[in-house]
Design a protein around this motif. Sequence first.
Motif, mmCIF file in Angstrom:
data_model
loop_
_atom_site.group_PDB
_atom_site.id
_atom_site.type_symbol
_atom_site.label_atom_id
_atom_site.label_comp_id
_atom_site.label_asym_id
_atom_site.label_seq_id
_atom_site.Cartn_x
_atom_site.Cartn_y
_atom_site.Cartn_z
ATOM 1 N N ASN A 102 -24.393 -50.650 15.367
ATOM 2 C CA ASN A 102 -23.162 -51.002 16.071
ATOM 3 C C ASN A 102 -21.996 -51.030 15.086
ATOM 4 O OD1 ASN A 102 -24.510 -51.412 18.578
ATOM 5 N ND2 ASN A 102 -25.212 -53.398 17.829
ATOM 6 N N LEU A 103 -20.979 -50.251 15.340
ATOM 7 C CA LEU A 103 -19.862 -50.077 14.419
ATOM 8 C C LEU A 103 -19.209 -51.414 14.061
ATOM 9 C CD1 LEU A 103 -17.929 -48.147 12.915
ATOM 10 C CD2 LEU A 103 -16.542 -48.073 15.016
ATOM 11 N N ASP A 104 -19.197 -51.711 12.759
ATOM 12 C CA ASP A 104 -18.511 -52.888 12.203
ATOM 13 C C ASP A 104 -19.005 -54.204 12.806
ATOM 14 O OD1 ASP A 104 -16.960 -51.224 10.608
ATOM 15 O OD2 ASP A 104 -15.372 -51.054 12.099
ATOM 16 N N GLU A 105 -20.267 -54.220 13.265
ATOM 17 C CA GLU A 105 -20.808 -55.435 13.860
ATOM 18 C C GLU A 105 -22.071 -55.930 13.158
ATOM 19 O OE1 GLU A 105 -21.234 -55.199 18.081
ATOM 20 O OE2 GLU A 105 -19.165 -54.531 18.411
ATOM 21 N N GLY A 106 -22.351 -55.398 11.956
ATOM 22 C CA GLY A 106 -23.544 -55.824 11.231
ATOM 23 C C GLY A 106 -23.385 -57.209 10.637
ATOM 24 N N PRO A 107 -24.480 -57.790 10.151
ATOM 25 C CA PRO A 107 -24.450 -59.150 9.585
ATOM 26 C C PRO A 107 -23.399 -59.288 8.492
ATOM 27 C CG PRO A 107 -26.712 -58.391 9.838
ATOM 28 C CD PRO A 107 -25.841 -57.211 10.128
ATOM 29 N N ILE A 108 -22.561 -60.304 8.619
ATOM 30 C CA ILE A 108 -21.452 -60.522 7.693
ATOM 31 C C ILE A 108 -21.948 -61.247 6.445
ATOM 32 C CG2 ILE A 108 -19.292 -61.793 7.367
ATOM 33 C CD1 ILE A 108 -18.717 -61.233 10.359
ATOM 34 N N ILE A 109 -21.543 -60.750 5.277
ATOM 35 C CA ILE A 109 -21.935 -61.350 3.999
ATOM 36 C C ILE A 109 -20.832 -62.258 3.470
ATOM 37 C CG2 ILE A 109 -22.745 -60.881 1.642
ATOM 38 C CD1 ILE A 109 -23.342 -57.952 2.775
ATOM 39 N N THR A 110 -19.621 -61.721 3.357
ATOM 40 C CA THR A 110 -18.480 -62.518 2.900
ATOM 41 C C THR A 110 -17.214 -62.067 3.615
ATOM 42 O OG1 THR A 110 -18.123 -60.997 1.049
ATOM 43 C CG2 THR A 110 -19.326 -63.020 0.571
ATOM 44 N N GLN A 111 -16.254 -62.988 3.688
ATOM 45 C CA GLN A 111 -14.938 -62.701 4.257
ATOM 46 C C GLN A 111 -13.882 -63.496 3.500
ATOM 47 O OE1 GLN A 111 -16.048 -63.846 8.427
ATOM 48 N NE2 GLN A 111 -15.172 -61.855 8.964
ATOM 49 N N HIS A 112 -12.675 -62.911 3.408
ATOM 50 C CA HIS A 112 -11.520 -63.639 2.864
ATOM 51 C C HIS A 112 -10.296 -63.256 3.673
ATOM 52 C CE1 HIS A 112 -13.527 -65.339 -0.595
ATOM 53 N NE2 HIS A 112 -13.997 -64.151 -0.923
ATOM 54 N N THR A 113 -9.268 -64.110 3.611
ATOM 55 C CA THR A 113 -8.029 -63.857 4.330
ATOM 56 C C THR A 113 -6.831 -64.148 3.429
ATOM 57 O OG1 THR A 113 -7.935 -66.121 5.179
ATOM 58 C CG2 THR A 113 -9.041 -64.470 6.561
ATOM 59 N N THR A 114 -5.675 -63.679 3.875
ATOM 60 C CA THR A 114 -4.411 -64.057 3.251
ATOM 61 C C THR A 114 -3.359 -64.180 4.350
ATOM 62 O OG1 THR A 114 -2.846 -63.563 1.475
ATOM 63 C CG2 THR A 114 -3.545 -61.713 2.811
ATOM 64 N N HIS A 115 -2.399 -65.075 4.145
ATOM 65 C CA HIS A 115 -1.349 -65.288 5.136
ATOM 66 C C HIS A 115 -0.239 -64.250 4.975
ATOM 67 C CE1 HIS A 115 -2.658 -69.178 6.854
ATOM 68 N NE2 HIS A 115 -3.260 -69.306 5.687
ATOM 69 N N ILE A 116 0.280 -63.815 6.096
ATOM 70 C CA ILE A 116 1.424 -62.910 6.104
ATOM 71 C C ILE A 116 2.461 -63.463 7.084
ATOM 72 C CG2 ILE A 116 0.043 -60.884 5.508
ATOM 73 C CD1 ILE A 116 0.172 -60.104 8.479
ATOM 74 N N ASP A 117 3.627 -62.800 7.159
ATOM 75 C CA ASP A 117 4.638 -63.232 8.121
ATOM 76 C C ASP A 117 5.367 -62.013 8.677
ATOM 77 O OD1 ASP A 117 6.563 -62.424 6.231
ATOM 78 O OD2 ASP A 117 6.712 -64.446 5.383
ATOM 79 N N HIS A 118 6.491 -62.266 9.368
ATOM 80 C CA HIS A 118 7.212 -61.197 10.053
ATOM 81 C C HIS A 118 7.811 -60.179 9.090
ATOM 82 C CE1 HIS A 118 10.118 -64.354 9.062
ATOM 83 N NE2 HIS A 118 10.977 -63.362 8.894
ATOM 84 N N ASN A 119 7.869 -60.491 7.807
ATOM 85 C CA ASN A 119 8.412 -59.548 6.828
ATOM 86 C C ASN A 119 7.444 -58.421 6.489
ATOM 87 O OD1 ASN A 119 11.024 -60.817 6.180
ATOM 88 N ND2 ASN A 119 9.746 -62.512 5.458
ATOM 89 N N PHE A 120 6.194 -58.567 6.875
ATOM 90 C CA PHE A 120 5.169 -57.585 6.528
ATOM 91 C C PHE A 120 5.115 -56.473 7.568
ATOM 92 C CE2 PHE A 120 3.981 -60.895 3.764
ATOM 93 C CZ PHE A 120 3.070 -60.423 2.838
ATOM 94 N N GLY A 121 5.405 -55.242 7.111
ATOM 95 C CA GLY A 121 5.117 -54.084 7.935
ATOM 96 C C GLY A 121 3.712 -53.598 7.649
ATOM 97 N N VAL A 122 3.338 -52.451 8.215
ATOM 98 C CA VAL A 122 1.988 -51.932 8.015
ATOM 99 C C VAL A 122 1.733 -51.650 6.538
ATOM 100 C CG1 VAL A 122 0.380 -50.073 8.549
ATOM 101 C CG2 VAL A 122 1.866 -50.976 10.340
ATOM 102 N N LYS A 123 2.699 -51.042 5.842
ATOM 103 C CA LYS A 123 2.510 -50.728 4.430
ATOM 104 C C LYS A 123 2.279 -51.979 3.594
ATOM 105 C CE LYS A 123 5.084 -46.371 4.234
ATOM 106 N NZ LYS A 123 6.250 -45.655 3.634
ATOM 107 N N GLU A 124 3.030 -53.033 3.878
ATOM 108 C CA GLU A 124 2.873 -54.286 3.130
ATOM 109 C C GLU A 124 1.515 -54.920 3.437
ATOM 110 O OE1 GLU A 124 6.897 -53.045 3.092
ATOM 111 O OE2 GLU A 124 5.646 -53.485 4.853
#
Length: 279
Positions: A221-243
């Motif tokens: 199943n595409l991108d649905e395999g057992p998750i090993i690790t995850q991380h995130t970062t905060h963004i805001d309205h100043n971020f376009g796709v490139k950013e």
Amino acid sequence: MNELTILISCTDQVGLVTNITRVLAAHQLNIIAMREFVDEANEAFFTRIACTGELTEPAKLKNQLLENLPGAAEVNLIGQAEKQIAVLVTKEYHCLAEILIKNQFRTLGADVKCVIGNYESLREFTEKLGIPYFYVSHADKDKSQFENEIKTIINQFGVDYLVLAKFMRILSVDFVKDYSGKIINIHHSFLPAFIGANPYRQAFERGVKIIGATAHFVTDNLDEGPIITQHTTHIDHNFGVKEMVRAGKEIEKKVLLDALELIFEDRVFVTGNKTIVFK
């Protein structure tokens, strides 16, 4: 003094730790670290044990452990041998670069045997670090032929794991089956959000305030395999796709390397579509 890692999973019951440690003591193995987890909902027990000692009869140890565990138990005895990996890439270099630099300075925890790419883009960089690079084009052949060529290369090296370091091709069910439990992917979103292609654009259009990356085992199943690790970062309205892409690449590198370290140190159990990770 040799080091040994023991991974055990079985049905939970009273006295498991006592039974396990008694068998290890009989083989003159000294426990230097032991982590356990009980999945109460499924009545399942998992443990990772790091030992030192001179193990002369591994088959006997494994059989005695199994005799002292409930039915359908799994016992893996893992020595000090370094893991062998192949890395699959397309054009993006950031994840591959992290892997190869760590490999160069022997801090990866594994040995990169080869890099396989469906473009020539990363050949020069790879070969400068002394790693064989194999180009397999996807443009002039069907999927089965493309994957068979990749398999032929992989099977020359007898690798333990395949690392998809931004390998932007969907693998077939048959390919995944052949390397079940051995394929690690880095996906550029905080799964299960934004599965599939262009997740940063999906995130931008949705107006999210957090983006992330996920390292997971590959399944049918595409991108649905057992998750090993995850991380995130905060963004805001100043971020376009490139950013978002620029910020996301930094997370992707960290997440993938964190996941590989855990796997190479035998700290990950897969149970169903989840993982248990002993950090």
